[in-house]
Design an enzyme around this catalytic site. Structure first.
Site, PDB file in Angstrom:
ATOM      1  N   ASP A  84      26.600   7.082 -34.115  1.00  0.00           N
ATOM      2  CA  ASP A  84      26.400   8.349 -34.828  1.00  0.00           C
ATOM      3  C   ASP A  84      24.954   8.638 -35.235  1.00  0.00           C
ATOM      4  O   ASP A  84      24.677   9.695 -35.788  1.00  0.00           O
ATOM      5  CB  ASP A  84      27.283   8.378 -36.073  1.00  0.00           C
ATOM      6  CG  ASP A  84      26.994   7.229 -37.040  1.00  0.00           C
ATOM      7  OD1 ASP A  84      26.592   6.141 -36.568  1.00  0.00           O
ATOM      8  OD2 ASP A  84      27.167   7.421 -38.238  1.00  0.00           O
ATOM      9  N   GLU A 103      22.788  -6.058 -43.712  1.00  0.00           N
ATOM     10  CA  GLU A 103      21.594  -6.226 -42.876  1.00  0.00           C
ATOM     11  C   GLU A 103      20.782  -7.450 -43.276  1.00  0.00           C
ATOM     12  O   GLU A 103      20.437  -8.274 -42.435  1.00  0.00           O
ATOM     13  CB  GLU A 103      20.705  -4.976 -42.938  1.00  0.00           C
ATOM     14  CG  GLU A 103      21.308  -3.752 -42.259  1.00  0.00           C
ATOM     15  CD  GLU A 103      22.225  -2.931 -43.138  1.00  0.00           C
ATOM     16  OE1 GLU A 103      22.575  -3.390 -44.262  1.00  0.00           O
ATOM     17  OE2 GLU A 103      22.597  -1.815 -42.725  1.00  0.00           O
TER      18      GLU A 103
HETATM   19  C1  UGA Z   1      25.961   1.535 -41.672  1.00  0.00           C
HETATM   20  C2  UGA Z   1      25.849   0.266 -40.827  1.00  0.00           C
HETATM   21  O1  UGA Z   1      26.131   0.547 -39.477  1.00  0.00           O
HETATM   22  C3  UGA Z   1      26.784  -0.817 -41.330  1.00  0.00           C
HETATM   23  O2  UGA Z   1      26.652  -1.983 -40.595  1.00  0.00           O
HETATM   24  C4  UGA Z   1      26.425  -1.088 -42.755  1.00  0.00           C
HETATM   25  O3  UGA Z   1      27.218  -2.108 -43.276  1.00  0.00           O
HETATM   26  C5  UGA Z   1      26.650   0.170 -43.524  1.00  0.00           C
HETATM   27  O4  UGA Z   1      25.788   1.200 -43.034  1.00  0.00           O
HETATM   28  C6  UGA Z   1      26.397  -0.059 -44.976  1.00  0.00           C
HETATM   29  O5  UGA Z   1      25.303  -0.486 -45.279  1.00  0.00           O
HETATM   30  O6  UGA Z   1      27.292   0.153 -45.775  1.00  0.00           O
HETATM   31  P1  UGA Z   1      27.554   3.654 -41.710  1.00  0.00           P
HETATM   32  O7  UGA Z   1      26.601   4.544 -41.036  1.00  0.00           O
HETATM   33  O8  UGA Z   1      27.781   3.860 -43.139  1.00  0.00           O
HETATM   34  O9  UGA Z   1      27.189   2.097 -41.481  1.00  0.00           O
HETATM   35  O10 UGA Z   1      28.954   3.582 -41.027  1.00  0.00           O
HETATM   36  P2  UGA Z   1      29.564   4.300 -39.748  1.00  0.00           P
HETATM   37  O11 UGA Z   1      28.589   5.201 -39.075  1.00  0.00           O
HETATM   38  O12 UGA Z   1      30.865   4.832 -40.165  1.00  0.00           O
HETATM   39  O13 UGA Z   1      29.863   3.057 -38.807  1.00  0.00           O
HETATM   40  C7  UGA Z   1      28.861   2.312 -38.151  1.00  0.00           C
HETATM   41  C8  UGA Z   1      29.267   2.060 -36.717  1.00  0.00           C
HETATM   42  O14 UGA Z   1      30.503   1.374 -36.674  1.00  0.00           O
HETATM   43  C9  UGA Z   1      29.423   3.326 -35.888  1.00  0.00           C
HETATM   44  O15 UGA Z   1      28.917   3.104 -34.590  1.00  0.00           O
HETATM   45  C10 UGA Z   1      30.915   3.532 -35.853  1.00  0.00           C
HETATM   46  O16 UGA Z   1      31.360   4.159 -34.673  1.00  0.00           O
HETATM   47  C11 UGA Z   1      31.451   2.115 -35.956  1.00  0.00           C
HETATM   48  N1  UGA Z   1      32.746   2.052 -36.659  1.00  0.00           N
HETATM   49  C12 UGA Z   1      32.884   2.479 -37.933  1.00  0.00           C
HETATM   50  C13 UGA Z   1      33.847   1.582 -35.985  1.00  0.00           C
HETATM   51  O17 UGA Z   1      33.739   1.211 -34.816  1.00  0.00           O
HETATM   52  N2  UGA Z   1      35.050   1.527 -36.621  1.00  0.00           N
HETATM   53  C14 UGA Z   1      35.213   1.956 -37.908  1.00  0.00           C
HETATM   54  O18 UGA Z   1      36.343   1.905 -38.434  1.00  0.00           O
HETATM   55  C15 UGA Z   1      34.094   2.451 -38.566  1.00  0.00           C
HETATM   56 MN    MN Z   2      26.682   5.786 -39.495  1.00  0.00          MN
END
Ligand code: UGA
Ligand code: MN
Length: 254
Positions: free
Chosen positions: A100, A199
């Site tokens: 994303d 991280e």
């Molecule tokens: C970001 C980081 O990617 C996380 O590793 C980190 O822990 C997080 O911030 C944090 O610091 O809390 P964020 O942008 O908040 O995450 O989360 P998403 O964009 O929802 O997910 C990250 C990635 O994991 C995306 O590529 C998304 O497609 C994937 N994802 C997310 C899944 O594959 N399954 C899920 O249920 C949720």
């Molecule tokens: Mn994200």
């Protein structure tokens, strides 16, 4: 040197749009990268169709979710990719590219310069947020001399990098843990890490201090990646081809 781009993804309304956008960026990177896409649960119709026609070199892996309640944000998927990289001894620079975020082509040129462990700043964009922030290194002469940070937990964190703000040589994963590195198990993300510490907990396994980090992106003065937070409501429809075929809301001209 090969770039190993690890992308966790899952089926949701925004998936096809996100993966298309990222695929189009990756297609502009020369020489070609290896895109390791790790999907939760199953290979979705959207991701399969898209990957098949991108012309990118890719591996489409699948991993089951920890548990239905588990809020893991790609942790388990990235670990699955790391297992894959280790099992097949893939040599290259590993970079975690969430589906994303927005990446510039120059970012990939920068991470290709990494010898061991590279860092660069990330712009944090949150829809409707009062302010935009930068997270990541402050550099001088290619060395990290400080960190931009906005988190309240800042004081307790060792390193203030975003997940899309660092890249490392895969060989670090099979090197023995050295000076200051917190390593007593394979280099992986850990479960149940406090919000905001994922991280740093990962990076601490790879490097002992800032002295081991290489500052990228014009001495960390350029923003080449934007971490964006926007997502459709959980129950909204998926705008894909099968939905077009099934749509009930069609008006025909009289
Ligand atoms: C970001 C980081 O990617 C996380 O590793 C980190 O822990 C997080 O911030 C944090 O610091 O809390 P964020 O942008 O908040 O995450 O989360 P998403 O964009 O929802 O997910 C990250 C990635 O994991 C995306 O590529 C998304 O497609 C994937 N994802 C997310 C899944 O594959 N399954 C899920 O249920 C949720
Ligand atoms: Mn994200």
């Amino acid at each position: 040197v090969q770039l190993l781009i690890v992308t966790p993804t899952y089926n949701r309304p925004f998936q096809a749009m996100y993966l298309t956008r990222l695929a189009h960026t990756l297609r502009l990177v020369r020489p070609p990268v290896l895109w390791i896409v790790v999907e939760t649960g199953w290979q979705s119709e959207e991701s399969v169709a898209l990957l098949m026609r991108t012309g990118l070199m890719y591996r489409h892996l699948v991993v089951q979710q920890f548990s239905p309640q588990h809020k893991d944000r790609g942790v388990h998927q990235r670990n699955h990719a790391l297992d894959h990289i280790q099992q097949h001894a893939l040599q290259g620079i590993v970079y975690f590219a969430d589906d994303d975020n927005n990446y510039s082509v120059e970012l990939f040129e920068e991470i290709r310069k990494v010898k061991r462990f590279g860092v660069l700043p990330v712009a944090m964009l949150v829809e409707g947020a009062e302010k935009t922030t930068i997270e990541g290194p402050v550099c001088a002469g290619g060395r990290v001399i400080g960190w931009h940070t906005s988190e309240e937990s800042a004081a307790q964190r060792r390193f203030h990098s975003d997940l899309c703000g660092f890249a490392f040589n895969s060989s670090l994963m099979w090197e023995p843990g050295g000076e200051g590195r917190r390593r007593n198990a394979p280099v992986r993300f850990r479960d149940n890490i406090k919000e905001g510490f994922q991280e740093t907990t990962f990076i601490e396994q790879l490097v002992g201090s800032e002295a081991e980090m290489e500052g990228l992106a014009d001495d960390c003065r350029e923003v080449l990646v934007w971490h964006l937070r926007a997502e459709a409501a959980r129950d909204s429809v998926y705008p894909t081809s099968w939905m077009l075929r099934a749509s009930m809301n069609i008006t025909t001209p009289a």
